[in-house]
Scaffold this motif. Structure first.
Motif, PDB file in Angstrom:
ATOM      1  N   MET A  53       0.731  -1.217  -0.042  1.00  0.00           N
ATOM      2  CA  MET A  53       0.253  -0.209   0.134  1.00  0.00           C
ATOM      3  C   MET A  53       1.046   1.327   0.028  1.00  0.00           C
ATOM      4  SD  MET A  53      -3.009   1.373   2.669  1.00  0.00           S
ATOM      5  CE  MET A  53      -3.768  -0.546   2.366  1.00  0.00           C
ATOM      6  N   LEU A  54       0.800   1.735  -1.373  1.00  0.00           N
ATOM      7  CA  LEU A  54       1.463   3.329  -1.204  1.00  0.00           C
ATOM      8  C   LEU A  54       1.422   3.994  -0.118  1.00  0.00           C
ATOM      9  CD1 LEU A  54       2.370   3.059  -4.945  1.00  0.00           C
ATOM     10  CD2 LEU A  54       3.592   2.415  -3.463  1.00  0.00           C
ATOM     11  N   CYS A  55       0.195   4.097  -0.098  1.00  0.00           N
ATOM     12  CA  CYS A  55      -0.296   5.667   0.315  1.00  0.00           C
ATOM     13  C   CYS A  55      -1.890   5.524   0.902  1.00  0.00           C
ATOM     14  CB  CYS A  55      -0.517   7.006   0.627  1.00  0.00           C
ATOM     15  SG  CYS A  55      -1.501   7.092  -1.706  1.00  0.00           S
ATOM     16  N   ASP A 103      -0.159   0.901  -9.427  1.00  0.00           N
ATOM     17  CA  ASP A 103      -0.514  -0.098 -10.125  1.00  0.00           C
ATOM     18  C   ASP A 103      -2.565  -0.007 -10.476  1.00  0.00           C
ATOM     19  OD1 ASP A 103       1.720  -1.376 -11.128  1.00  0.00           O
ATOM     20  OD2 ASP A 103       1.889  -2.503  -9.103  1.00  0.00           O
ATOM     21  N   PHE A 104      -3.021   0.165  -9.471  1.00  0.00           N
ATOM     22  CA  PHE A 104      -4.452  -0.260  -9.275  1.00  0.00           C
ATOM     23  C   PHE A 104      -4.568   0.856  -8.272  1.00  0.00           C
ATOM     24  CE2 PHE A 104      -3.197  -3.701  -6.960  1.00  0.00           C
ATOM     25  CZ  PHE A 104      -4.043  -3.371  -5.542  1.00  0.00           C
ATOM     26  N   LEU A 105      -5.484   1.016  -7.881  1.00  0.00           N
ATOM     27  CA  LEU A 105      -5.810   2.560  -6.682  1.00  0.00           C
ATOM     28  C   LEU A 105      -7.312   1.677  -6.103  1.00  0.00           C
ATOM     29  CD1 LEU A 105      -7.162   6.021  -8.032  1.00  0.00           C
ATOM     30  CD2 LEU A 105      -4.573   4.985  -7.118  1.00  0.00           C
ATOM     31  N   VAL A 106      -7.705   1.660  -5.029  1.00  0.00           N
ATOM     32  CA  VAL A 106      -8.734   1.271  -4.085  1.00  0.00           C
ATOM     33  C   VAL A 106      -9.834   2.257  -3.516  1.00  0.00           C
ATOM     34  CG1 VAL A 106      -9.410  -0.220  -1.807  1.00  0.00           C
ATOM     35  CG2 VAL A 106      -6.953  -0.848  -3.862  1.00  0.00           C
ATOM     36  N   ALA A 121     -12.995   8.481  -5.628  1.00  0.00           N
ATOM     37  CA  ALA A 121     -12.173   7.267  -6.040  1.00  0.00           C
ATOM     38  C   ALA A 121     -11.946   6.646  -8.144  1.00  0.00           C
ATOM     39  CB  ALA A 121     -12.066   6.583  -5.225  1.00  0.00           C
ATOM     40  N   LYS A 122     -13.209   5.995  -8.629  1.00  0.00           N
ATOM     41  CA  LYS A 122     -13.522   5.304  -9.530  1.00  0.00           C
ATOM     42  C   LYS A 122     -13.262   6.782 -10.588  1.00  0.00           C
ATOM     43  CE  LYS A 122     -17.743   4.435  -8.421  1.00  0.00           C
ATOM     44  NZ  LYS A 122     -19.448   3.929  -9.141  1.00  0.00           N
ATOM     45  N   PRO A 139      -6.764   1.140 -12.902  1.00  0.00           N
ATOM     46  CA  PRO A 139      -7.967   0.400 -12.667  1.00  0.00           C
ATOM     47  C   PRO A 139      -8.226   0.227 -11.239  1.00  0.00           C
ATOM     48  CG  PRO A 139      -6.504  -1.358 -13.470  1.00  0.00           C
ATOM     49  CD  PRO A 139      -5.495   0.224 -13.185  1.00  0.00           C
ATOM     50  N   VAL A 140      -9.500  -0.036 -10.955  1.00  0.00           N
ATOM     51  CA  VAL A 140     -10.101   0.718  -9.799  1.00  0.00           C
ATOM     52  C   VAL A 140     -10.884  -0.803  -8.932  1.00  0.00           C
ATOM     53  CG1 VAL A 140     -11.867   1.569 -10.113  1.00  0.00           C
ATOM     54  CG2 VAL A 140     -11.285   2.102  -7.957  1.00  0.00           C
ATOM     55  N   ILE A 141     -10.251  -0.568  -7.357  1.00  0.00           N
ATOM     56  CA  ILE A 141     -11.643  -1.949  -7.145  1.00  0.00           C
ATOM     57  C   ILE A 141     -12.020  -1.212  -5.592  1.00  0.00           C
ATOM     58  CG2 ILE A 141     -10.518  -3.394  -5.759  1.00  0.00           C
ATOM     59  CD1 ILE A 141      -8.776  -4.675  -6.999  1.00  0.00           C
TER      60      ILE A 141
END
Length: 307
Positions: free
Chosen positions: A18-20, A46-49, A60-61, A70-72
């Motif tokens: 987790m970067l931040c 690589d992706f966002l949450v 976030a989306k 990509p987003v989760i």
């Protein structure tokens, strides 16, 4: 605060880092999107949450879409279908409705942790049920008389599951949520709110995704006290009653009104703390009529009809 421990536990020893963890700011605004996109870019993730309620997830989306990532989603409330839909509802800084932004695809995955959702304030679950029931009535109303293609027809049929199951389990689910209990009834309500509604949204043509109920919600949002004190789904639920009465379906309106009232959902203007006043309602009706959700209905709707 509620979801982060589970997320950290879930990625432990997974090879992911987790970067931040960035707060979204409390409202899904263009300013929030721009600020977060600028903060994310140098990290090259690589992706966002997206974790939180509907506005947090919608933010976030939008940030992920702008970054081409990509987003989760990990919803911590079951108040909307934001976790599974390919759109974000954007607001102005004063919390009034701005616009709806559509994306090419929904989130890559939505993780539903009912243990967390059961601990959320029960008003979020209630509001989610209002928003979910609206999907059924709005979809069927806006598509009335049309020859639907396979996808839209499938979505409209699925929309029945946005209403019937909640009539059966909704009150029990709300009672269980008040006790922070992760029960079968609560899970059924959560799945209806987050998954079933999201599937309908993704399957039907966009013109069938809204109608009078959401337009009334956006209209009432011009009154600051309403936008500040009431959740989106509760306002939309009131909008369903307006739509049903406008459509002269008093019998269905009565059934739905009893269900909503039993859960504590506002069913009158007085429940919102508003007087029945033409001067107050004029800008509400004007905003509602200008909503994109009013553009495709089975018959023309005037201000007098909406009033």
């Amino acid at each position: 605060e509620k979801g982060l421990p589970s997320l950290k536990e879930g990625i432990e020893n997974s090879g992911m880092q987790m970067l931040c963890a960035l707060p979204f700011g409390g409202a899904c605004t263009q300013a929030a999107m721009d600020r977060l996109a600028a903060a994310v870019a140098p990290l090259q993730p690589d992706f966002l949450v997206g974790m939180g309620g509907g506005k947090a997830v919608d933010t976030a989306k939008a940030v992920a879409n702008k970054a081409g990532l990509p987003v989760i989603t990990l919803p911590t409330t079951a108040s909307t279908c934001a976790g599974t839909t390919a759109l974000s509802v954007v607001y102005h800084a004063d919390h009034t409705h701005d616009r709806t932004v559509h994306f090419d695809a929904p989130p890559t995955h939505c993780f539903i942790h009912t243990g967390i959702l059961a601990q959320a304030p029960d008003r979020y679950l209630r509001a989610g049920m209002g928003d979910t029931v609206a999907k059924h009535f709005e979809c069927c109303f806006s598509s009335r008389g049309d020859q639907l293609d396979h996808s839209s027809a499938l979505g409209r049929e699925i929309s029945n599951l946005c209403y019937g199951p909640l009539l059966d389990c909704g009150q029990q689910a709300l009672d269980d949520c008040k006790k922070d209990s992760d029960t079968p009834a609560l899970r059924e309500a959560v799945l209806a709110n987050v998954v079933t509604t999201g599937l309908v949204s993704l399957l039907v043509e966009e013109r069938y995704n809204g109608a009078v109920a959401h337009s009334v919600c956006y209209g009432l949002s011009v009154i600051p006290e309403v936008e500040k004190n009431f959740l989106h789904g509760d306002i939309v639920a009131y909008g369903i009653l307006v739509q049903l009465m406008l459509d002269k379906d008093r019998e269905q309106a009565s059934v739905l009104r009893d269900f909503l009232k039993g859960m504590g959902t506002p069913v009158t203007l007085a429940d919102f703390g508003l007087p029945n006043d033409d001067a107050l309602l004029a800008p509400v009706i004007e905003k509602a009529l200008s909503s994109s959700d009013m553009e495709y209905l089975p018959y023309p709707v005037t201000g007098d009809m909406l009033r």
